[in-house]
Design a protein around this motif. Structure first.
Motif, PDB file in Angstrom:
ATOM      1  N   SER A   1       0.883  -0.551 -11.753  1.00 12.53           N
ATOM      2  CA  SER A   1       1.829  -1.369 -10.986  1.00 12.53           C
ATOM      3  C   SER A   1       1.153  -2.378 -10.070  1.00 12.53           C
ATOM      4  CB  SER A   1       2.741  -0.458 -10.153  1.00 12.53           C
ATOM      5  OG  SER A   1       3.439   0.441 -10.972  1.00 12.53           O
ATOM      6  N   LYS A   2      -0.166  -2.296  -9.965  1.00 10.50           N
ATOM      7  CA  LYS A   2      -0.971  -3.203  -9.124  1.00 10.50           C
ATOM      8  C   LYS A   2      -0.731  -3.010  -7.617  1.00 10.50           C
ATOM      9  CE  LYS A   2      -1.326  -6.702 -12.765  1.00 10.50           C
ATOM     10  NZ  LYS A   2      -2.556  -6.099 -13.303  1.00 10.50           N
ATOM     11  N   THR A   3      -0.386  -1.776  -7.238  1.00  8.18           N
ATOM     12  CA  THR A   3      -0.368  -1.418  -5.821  1.00  8.18           C
ATOM     13  C   THR A   3      -1.742  -1.717  -5.240  1.00  8.18           C
ATOM     14  OG1 THR A   3       1.283   0.318  -6.196  1.00  8.18           O
ATOM     15  CG2 THR A   3      -0.070   0.519  -4.216  1.00  8.18           C
ATOM     16  N   LYS A   4      -1.793  -2.263  -4.013  1.00  9.21           N
ATOM     17  CA  LYS A   4      -3.059  -2.736  -3.471  1.00  9.21           C
ATOM     18  C   LYS A   4      -4.003  -1.607  -3.048  1.00  9.21           C
ATOM     19  CE  LYS A   4      -4.154  -6.404  -3.075  1.00  9.21           C
ATOM     20  NZ  LYS A   4      -3.896  -7.489  -2.112  1.00  9.21           N
ATOM     21  N   ALA A   5      -3.449  -0.489  -2.577  1.00  9.29           N
ATOM     22  CA  ALA A   5      -4.282   0.646  -2.164  1.00  9.29           C
ATOM     23  C   ALA A   5      -3.399   1.875  -2.023  1.00  9.29           C
ATOM     24  CB  ALA A   5      -5.000   0.350  -0.844  1.00  9.29           C
ATOM     25  N   ILE A   6      -4.037   3.030  -1.992  1.00  8.37           N
ATOM     26  CA  ILE A   6      -3.352   4.313  -1.803  1.00  8.37           C
ATOM     27  C   ILE A   6      -3.805   4.929  -0.486  1.00  8.37           C
ATOM     28  CG2 ILE A   6      -3.324   6.723  -2.594  1.00  8.37           C
ATOM     29  CD1 ILE A   6      -3.428   5.640  -5.480  1.00  8.37           C
ATOM     30  N   VAL A   7      -2.837   5.350   0.341  1.00  4.65           N
ATOM     31  CA  VAL A   7      -3.157   6.188   1.490  1.00  4.65           C
ATOM     32  C   VAL A   7      -3.005   7.643   1.039  1.00  4.65           C
ATOM     33  CG1 VAL A   7      -2.465   6.960   3.782  1.00  4.65           C
ATOM     34  CG2 VAL A   7      -2.496   4.517   3.248  1.00  4.65           C
ATOM     35  N   SER A   8      -4.095   8.369   1.086  1.00  2.56           N
ATOM     36  CA  SER A   8      -4.108   9.776   0.693  1.00  2.56           C
ATOM     37  C   SER A   8      -4.038  10.668   1.924  1.00  2.56           C
ATOM     38  CB  SER A   8      -5.381  10.083  -0.108  1.00  2.56           C
ATOM     39  OG  SER A   8      -5.448  11.440  -0.466  1.00  2.56           O
TER      40      SER A   8
ATOM     41  N   ILE B   1       0.878  -1.171   0.000  1.00  4.93           N
ATOM     42  CA  ILE B   1       0.000   0.000   0.000  1.00  4.93           C
ATOM     43  C   ILE B   1       0.912   1.217   0.000  1.00  4.93           C
ATOM     44  CG2 ILE B   1      -1.748   1.264   1.320  1.00  4.93           C
ATOM     45  CD1 ILE B   1      -2.481  -1.487   2.616  1.00  4.93           C
ATOM     46  N   VAL B   2       0.666   2.168  -0.879  1.00  8.38           N
ATOM     47  CA  VAL B   2       1.553   3.325  -0.956  1.00  8.38           C
ATOM     48  C   VAL B   2       1.073   4.468  -0.081  1.00  8.38           C
ATOM     49  CG1 VAL B   2       0.418   4.326  -2.994  1.00  8.38           C
ATOM     50  CG2 VAL B   2       2.813   4.880  -2.516  1.00  8.38           C
ATOM     51  N   ALA B   3       2.014   5.051   0.668  1.00  3.84           N
ATOM     52  CA  ALA B   3       1.757   6.297   1.392  1.00  3.84           C
ATOM     53  C   ALA B   3       2.057   7.412   0.407  1.00  3.84           C
ATOM     54  CB  ALA B   3       2.665   6.390   2.613  1.00  3.84           C
ATOM     55  N   LEU B   4       1.041   7.870  -0.304  1.00  4.51           N
ATOM     56  CA  LEU B   4       1.236   8.716  -1.474  1.00  4.51           C
ATOM     57  C   LEU B   4       1.722  10.125  -1.121  1.00  4.51           C
ATOM     58  CD1 LEU B   4       0.749   8.244  -4.580  1.00  4.51           C
ATOM     59  CD2 LEU B   4      -1.300   9.645  -4.302  1.00  4.51           C
ATOM     60  N   ILE B   5       2.705  10.603  -1.891  1.00  2.02           N
ATOM     61  CA  ILE B   5       3.125  11.990  -1.776  1.00  2.02           C
ATOM     62  C   ILE B   5       2.029  12.902  -2.345  1.00  2.02           C
ATOM     63  CG2 ILE B   5       5.605  11.561  -1.825  1.00  2.02           C
ATOM     64  CD1 ILE B   5       5.591  12.067  -4.807  1.00  2.02           C
TER      65      ILE B   5
ATOM     66  N   ILE C   1       2.597  -0.161   4.500  1.00  6.22           N
ATOM     67  CA  ILE C   1       2.219   1.140   3.953  1.00  6.22           C
ATOM     68  C   ILE C   1       3.536   1.845   3.686  1.00  6.22           C
ATOM     69  CG2 ILE C   1       1.066   3.344   4.386  1.00  6.22           C
ATOM     70  CD1 ILE C   1      -1.025   1.804   5.997  1.00  6.22           C
ATOM     71  N   SER C   2       3.888   1.942   2.419  1.00  7.97           N
ATOM     72  CA  SER C   2       5.260   2.174   1.990  1.00  7.97           C
ATOM     73  C   SER C   2       5.519   3.563   1.422  1.00  7.97           C
ATOM     74  CB  SER C   2       5.615   1.117   0.932  1.00  7.97           C
ATOM     75  OG  SER C   2       6.838   1.392   0.304  1.00  7.97           O
ATOM     76  N   VAL C   3       6.662   4.135   1.829  1.00  7.53           N
ATOM     77  CA  VAL C   3       7.178   5.350   1.207  1.00  7.53           C
ATOM     78  C   VAL C   3       7.908   4.984  -0.085  1.00  7.53           C
ATOM     79  CG1 VAL C   3       8.760   7.303   1.472  1.00  7.53           C
ATOM     80  CG2 VAL C   3       7.363   6.559   3.407  1.00  7.53           C
TER      81      VAL C   3
END
Length: 294
Positions: free
Chosen positions: A34-41, A6-10, A203-205
């Motif tokens: 890229s098939k990221t599972k979810a975005i943290v906004s 899950i991306v910790a979105l900039i 939850i990735s940078v």
């Protein structure tokens, strides 16, 4: 949707510090592809601390709109005032948001009972799934396993983002919660070890610039193929580490710009432009990682 990478979105901004719509769309498209599972906004990496509440809500809703149901969106809804956290949370009800990421109240330094009552009040105010977020290095308070256990009894508190970097926490928490309670790493450098000990994702940078690689690492790990996961992760380790030479999101925004994912690496004060020495280390780490973003 709450496991894996899950991306910790900039939050991309133009030179005047306003939100850059075209860069935000490009980032979302990149994660969908890229098939990221979810975005943290609008979490920490999204610069929640320097946005007004109006901007905060606007960006989350814009992210939802641009995602167009192609990828789940998790809204950052934490605040150091319980009433403000509830207000933010309720604003996203019936919006299409998949859930909320709620950081422990910063600066106030509440007791464990204060933390329990804070998250209890938020949980009881909404039906949206809640992911607790523990990052003592930024907030000045630590959500302990015993308190997490109490909070896990609430139906809509479904997991925790643990960003202490303390791997011993995983087993302590697992012993106290039900099997379906999600344990998500908030520390890229230890995320693979976290998953090997029973965690469910990160939850990735780093995923901001290495989305496919983080998806693959998590996929291998969750299938139990830690040999392949570790081979890939070793390539990214210098990047995991270099992205925190300066305060997040200073390095990741500069690198995203360098890679053509966003137009500008604009930050709002008190965050300052990246140092030349950090750029050099990031370039070396990027070369080592051999990331393909085409």
């Amino acid at each position: 949707m709450f496991t894996g990478s899950i991306v910790a979105l900039i939050t991309p901004m133009n030179k005047e510090g306003k939100i850059c719509h075209s860069s935000l769309k490009k980032l979302i498209d990149y994660h969908v592809l890229s098939k990221t599972k979810a975005i943290v906004s609008i979490g920490t990496t999204g610069e929640s601390a320097t946005l007004s509440q109006e901007e905060h809500i606007k960006i989350v809703m814009l992210t939802l709109e641009l995602a167009n149901k192609r990828i789940p969106i998790i809204a950052g809804t934490g605040a150091n005032a319980t009433t403000e956290a509830i207000s933010l949370t309720k604003r996203f009800e019936n919006s299409g948001i998949a859930g909320c990421l709620t950081v422990t109240p910063y600066y106030n330094k509440p007791t464990q009972e204060g933390l329990y009552q804070h998250f209890k009040a938020i949980s009881e105010s909404t039906e949206l799934p809640q992911i607790l977020y523990n990052v003592p290095s930024r907030t000045g308070c630590d959500l302990l396993p015993s308190t997490i256990s109490r909070l896990a009894e609430f139906k809509n508190i479904i997991g925790i983002k643990e960003a202490t970097g303390d791997l011993s926490r995983i087993n302590k928490i697992k012993k106290l919660v039900k099997n379906n309670f999600l344990l998500i790493s908030g520390d890229d450098a230890t995320a693979l070890d976290f998953m090997q000990l029973g965690g469910h994702g990160v939850i990735s940078v780093t995923a901001n610039v290495a989305a496919k690689e983080m998806v693959e690492i998590c996929s291998y790990a969750l299938k139990g193929d830690f040999l392949q996961a570790r081979i890939m992760n070793e390539r990214l380790m210098p990047l995991h580490e270099a992205l925190f030479i300066e305060s997040n999101p200073i390095p990741i925004k500069w690198l995203a710009k360098e890679m053509g994912l966003i137009k500008n690496d604009t930050l709002r004060l008190p965050m300052t432009p990246i140092l030349d020495s950090t750029r050099i280390q990031l370039k070396k780490a990027l070369q080592n990682a051999n990331i393909k973003n085409s």
